[in-house]
Design a protein around this motif. Structure first.
Motif, PDB file in Angstrom:
ATOM      1  N   MET A   1       0.599  -0.815   0.142  1.00 38.94           N
ATOM      2  CA  MET A   1       0.171   0.131   0.290  1.00 38.94           C
ATOM      3  C   MET A   1       0.822   1.473   0.351  1.00 38.94           C
ATOM      4  O   MET A   1       2.147   0.828   0.643  1.00 38.94           O
ATOM      5  N   SER A   2       0.767   1.973  -0.150  1.00 43.13           N
ATOM      6  CA  SER A   2       1.015   4.024  -0.918  1.00 43.13           C
ATOM      7  C   SER A   2       0.476   4.557  -0.599  1.00 43.13           C
ATOM      8  O   SER A   2      -0.719   4.603  -0.295  1.00 43.13           O
ATOM      9  N   ARG A   3       0.888   5.307   0.098  1.00 40.90           N
ATOM     10  CA  ARG A   3       0.024   6.482   0.924  1.00 40.90           C
ATOM     11  C   ARG A   3       0.699   8.135   0.658  1.00 40.90           C
ATOM     12  O   ARG A   3       1.824   8.170   1.449  1.00 40.90           O
ATOM     13  N   HIS A   4      -0.376   8.975  -0.085  1.00 44.41           N
ATOM     14  CA  HIS A   4       0.863  10.209   0.363  1.00 44.41           C
ATOM     15  C   HIS A   4      -0.574  11.051   0.197  1.00 44.41           C
ATOM     16  O   HIS A   4      -1.578  11.491   0.220  1.00 44.41           O
TER      17      HIS A   4
ATOM     18  N   TRP B   1      -2.563   3.469  -3.755  1.00 47.32           N
ATOM     19  CA  TRP B   1      -2.981   2.064  -4.322  1.00 47.32           C
ATOM     20  C   TRP B   1      -2.562   1.351  -2.990  1.00 47.32           C
ATOM     21  O   TRP B   1      -2.381   1.385  -2.396  1.00 47.32           O
ATOM     22  N   ASP B   2      -3.997   0.656  -3.245  1.00 47.14           N
ATOM     23  CA  ASP B   2      -4.649  -0.583  -1.849  1.00 47.14           C
ATOM     24  C   ASP B   2      -4.538  -1.563  -2.647  1.00 47.14           C
ATOM     25  O   ASP B   2      -4.980  -1.878  -3.836  1.00 47.14           O
ATOM     26  N   ARG B   3      -2.807  -2.840  -3.016  1.00 42.19           N
ATOM     27  CA  ARG B   3      -2.532  -3.701  -3.596  1.00 42.19           C
ATOM     28  C   ARG B   3      -3.753  -4.872  -2.641  1.00 42.19           C
ATOM     29  O   ARG B   3      -4.333  -4.876  -4.119  1.00 42.19           O
TER      30      ARG B   3
ATOM     31  N   LEU C   1       2.872  -0.095  -9.986  1.00 45.94           N
ATOM     32  CA  LEU C   1       4.357  -1.965 -10.272  1.00 45.94           C
ATOM     33  C   LEU C   1       4.678  -2.349  -9.633  1.00 45.94           C
ATOM     34  O   LEU C   1       5.303  -2.772  -9.699  1.00 45.94           O
ATOM     35  N   LYS C   2       4.965  -1.174  -8.426  1.00 46.55           N
ATOM     36  CA  LYS C   2       5.927  -2.313  -7.560  1.00 46.55           C
ATOM     37  C   LYS C   2       5.746  -3.658  -6.510  1.00 46.55           C
ATOM     38  O   LYS C   2       6.028  -4.008  -6.150  1.00 46.55           O
ATOM     39  N   THR C   3       4.088  -3.369  -6.641  1.00 51.42           N
ATOM     40  CA  THR C   3       3.551  -4.257  -6.172  1.00 51.42           C
ATOM     41  C   THR C   3       3.085  -5.252  -7.427  1.00 51.42           C
ATOM     42  O   THR C   3       1.955  -6.570  -6.555  1.00 51.42           O
ATOM     43  N   LEU C   4       3.049  -5.805  -8.281  1.00 48.85           N
ATOM     44  CA  LEU C   4       2.609  -6.295  -9.358  1.00 48.85           C
ATOM     45  C   LEU C   4       3.757  -7.449  -8.293  1.00 48.85           C
ATOM     46  O   LEU C   4       2.111  -8.828  -8.593  1.00 48.85           O
TER      47      LEU C   4
END
Length: 105
Positions: free
Chosen positions: A1-4, A19-21, A83-86
């Motif tokens: 998960m990313s959070r900005h 992004w919530d994978r 893309l980093k979580t693919l």
């Protein structure tokens, strides 16, 4: 998960986007201080809480732009986060919860 996180506007004090994978969705969350609880935030908008609700970074940025001034390259940053979580997959507990929350998916 990313959070900005960005300073908010239009009634929001803070805007979170990322992004919530596990949900395979971008999310947008607009917050403001809770009117009755010190040190608590109140959510005034939250998009991307359902499976594949927001599938493009551009859509997330479009929604978020109502609540905050955002950097011009944010969609690229969010797509890079995705893309980093693919190569990642759900763990046992995440998979069980998704089956419970989203039967038939």
């Amino acid at each position: 998960m990313s959070r900005h996180v960005f300073p908010g506007r239009n009634g929001a004090s803070e805007l979170a986007i990322g992004w919530d994978r596990p949900l395979q969705s971008f999310f947008v969350q607009a917050l403001r201080p809770h009117p009755h609880l010190d040190d608590e935030d109140e959510t005034i908008a939250w998009h991307g809480t359902s499976l594949r609700e927001i599938v493009t970074a551009r859509e997330a940025v479009t929604i978020a732009s109502h609540w905050a001034d955002l950097p011009g390259d944010l969609a690229i940053i969010l797509e890079t986060d995705r893309l980093k979580t693919l190569g990642q997959s759900d763990g046992e507990h995440q998979a069980a919860m998704k089956r419970r929350l989203f039967p038939g998916q």
